[in-house]
Design a protein around this motif. Sequence first.
Motif, PDB file in Angstrom:
ATOM      1  N   TYR A   1       0.815  -1.219   0.000  1.00 34.65           N
ATOM      2  CA  TYR A   1       0.000   0.000   0.000  1.00 34.65           C
ATOM      3  C   TYR A   1       0.846   1.265   0.000  1.00 34.65           C
ATOM      4  N   ASN A   2       1.889   1.314   0.833  1.00 30.36           N
ATOM      5  CA  ASN A   2       2.696   2.525   0.928  1.00 30.36           C
ATOM      6  C   ASN A   2       3.414   2.819  -0.390  1.00 30.36           C
TER       7      ASN A   2
ATOM      8  N   THR B   1     -11.404   5.079   0.795  1.00 28.35           N
ATOM      9  CA  THR B   1     -10.553   4.697   1.923  1.00 28.35           C
ATOM     10  C   THR B   1     -10.802   3.235   2.245  1.00 28.35           C
TER      11      THR B   1
ATOM     12  N   GLU C   1     -12.999  10.103  -3.578  1.00 26.75           N
ATOM     13  CA  GLU C   1     -12.091   9.595  -2.546  1.00 26.75           C
ATOM     14  C   GLU C   1     -12.563   8.226  -2.062  1.00 26.75           C
TER      15      GLU C   1
ATOM     16  N   GLU D   1       0.851   4.120  -2.854  1.00 30.23           N
ATOM     17  CA  GLU D   1       0.469   5.505  -2.584  1.00 30.23           C
ATOM     18  C   GLU D   1       1.557   6.463  -3.067  1.00 30.23           C
ATOM     19  N   THR D   2       2.821   6.103  -2.795  1.00 27.43           N
ATOM     20  CA  THR D   2       3.930   6.979  -3.166  1.00 27.43           C
ATOM     21  C   THR D   2       3.989   7.182  -4.676  1.00 27.43           C
TER      22      THR D   2
ATOM     23  N   ASN E   1      -4.933   8.785   3.041  1.00 27.93           N
ATOM     24  CA  ASN E   1      -4.090   8.869   1.855  1.00 27.93           C
ATOM     25  C   ASN E   1      -4.066  10.265   1.234  1.00 27.93           C
ATOM     26  N   TYR E   2      -3.193  10.402   0.252  1.00 24.56           N
ATOM     27  CA  TYR E   2      -2.984  11.703  -0.394  1.00 24.56           C
ATOM     28  C   TYR E   2      -4.274  12.222  -1.027  1.00 24.56           C
TER      29      TYR E   2
ATOM     30  N   VAL F   1       1.016   9.521  -6.247  1.00 26.19           N
ATOM     31  CA  VAL F   1       0.783  10.889  -5.799  1.00 26.19           C
ATOM     32  C   VAL F   1       0.645  11.799  -7.025  1.00 26.19           C
TER      33      VAL F   1
ATOM     34  N   GLU G   1      -6.482   1.218   5.917  1.00 26.95           N
ATOM     35  CA  GLU G   1      -6.205   2.627   6.188  1.00 26.95           C
ATOM     36  C   GLU G   1      -6.945   3.090   7.436  1.00 26.95           C
TER      37      GLU G   1
ATOM     38  N   TYR H   1      -7.359  11.739  -0.191  1.00 27.62           N
ATOM     39  CA  TYR H   1      -8.268  12.285   0.824  1.00 27.62           C
ATOM     40  C   TYR H   1      -7.838  13.709   1.206  1.00 27.62           C
TER      41      TYR H   1
END
Length: 597
Positions: free
Chosen positions: A362-363, A452, A450, A366-367, A525-526, A370, A456, A528
């Motif tokens: 997940y991380n 989630t 959005e 997300e990175t 997250n970004y 972005v 999260e 949101y």
Amino acid sequence: MEPKVSIQEGWKVLEDLTINADQFQQKVLEEILKQNAGTEYLKRFLDGQADKELFKKKVPITTYDGIKPYIERIVVNGEPADILLAEPVTAITLSSGTSRGQAKMMPLTNKQLDQLTYCRSLAMSAANKFVDGLLEEGKQMQLLFVRPDIYVPSGLPARPILTSYHKSKNFEKYESSLYTSPMSTILCLDSKQSLYCQFLCGLLQRDEVVNIGAVFASVLFRAIRFLEDYWRELCSNIRTGRLSDWITDTGCKNALSLMLTGPNPEQADLIEAACNSKSWEGIIKKLWPKAKYIDVIATGSMAQYLPILEFYCGGIPVVSMPYASSESFLGINLKPFSKPCDVSYTLVPDVAYFEFLPVKDYNEEETKEVHSDVKSDNDLTEKQTKKEEIEPVELVNVVLGQCYELVITTCTGLYRYKVGDVLMVTGFHNNAPQFQFVRRQDVVLSVDVEKTSEDELLEAMTKAKLLLEPFGLVLTDYSSYADVSTVPGHYVLFWELNMDASSDLPEFNPKIIEQCCSTVEESFNYLYKNCRKGNTVGPLEIRMVEQGTFDALMDFYISKGSSVSQYKTPRCIKLEEAFKVLDSRVVKRYFSQKVPA
């Protein structure tokens, strides 16, 4: 496979399974295809051929919605089950319904019940290896429950998988003698009478109890809360040798008449002394002093209940042995006494055929995603198509440290079926990989564009709880709701708080909860945060509810058909009636006071 494996032989079986994992996997797939290649579902892709490579090439990976039309034809229209599977269907399994908002329906066969017996005996063998003489020295106080049958239009009974199992001949023959609860107390359809009588039986045999548990940590937590309300009455029953008049279930009365044979004031005094103390810290250890571990699923969303269970346990370790779903038994924890946060499961290679779709952590995801602008629907569709083209890998070909979405093929008509769990490979036992549960793939909350996920939300709750601890506040349970009645829409968290495991509604500074709102938002997250900055999602709200609210929510879902044993607090409320249960008990409201950075 034999339905039951002896405790002595179980570890040897596990060693053989993990050494020869690939051979067992190929054999399982061969047997499933040989038996089911002629079904209407598989004929569409295989033309009746039981060919493994053709299966992997032609049969699509699917979700519940992909097989739902076939199940509805069996359940509603009464069509022969062989449109989906060859083996006779004996019942319909109902999922809890707390994740999707409604229960999934799946075929149940006698073979699946045999597999469940087999896997449970393997799990007991694994536990017994690390606790010498566990099953020879005493009894297990497992709090087990059943739901009333409902009958679908085809005439088949529909019930949760564990209700089917506890009603089965396998359970009565192979397991029932291991427990403090007589069969009739487990099969009692009144969950309150059942729980009361199971506690009474457990207290009467308290010096013999070697482990205590329920299916989920949440069930055991609520059972202890029940005990807080009823221990005086239980002591009175033991002191006088007489069962309470409100226990009217015939099976319970008959079972207790054989155990509650006369007054026992000495035992009642010991129980009363433990329960009458100001704090219930360590109460499980005090009441059942020979208990060696607590047997509950405490991973994933159940990790929420670990702090409060550890408060009650008095140092007794919490063990999460099985990894299972309504669809199938999946795996076993071969290192029972590892910390719950470190638990990994070894999938049982001869009960289902497993495939794994590689997914990004997940991380990392997300990175790399972005961006300052929201993706268009076409972009999202293109991304989804690319994701679906990812080729799955087999059990023995997974890579250490990689995350995968689990796909299963079973003897009950689930072919290349996404369970919805994301797992990470953490190691190997012999040639079999071990997996740690990472998250559910389900989207929990959604407002505007959005979205989630449950993991999260759990991570955000974990961070927010740290702000409560210095003030002696305990978050006992929570759920969420996407409120789109406001403009813009916003997320709502329902929180039930206690003060150091007290049953009293605590007093606190409102700024603490406002800070919790901000901490939760900072954890999201970004996208949101971007939506909050653009005012397309409103400030997060925490609605504090009165004591017992989540017990009332559980009662609501049970009234709708969920099983006490399998109930998990829904982390997102999707039913309007369930929302009303929570919202009608709100005592205070708090909003985030700043936009997340």
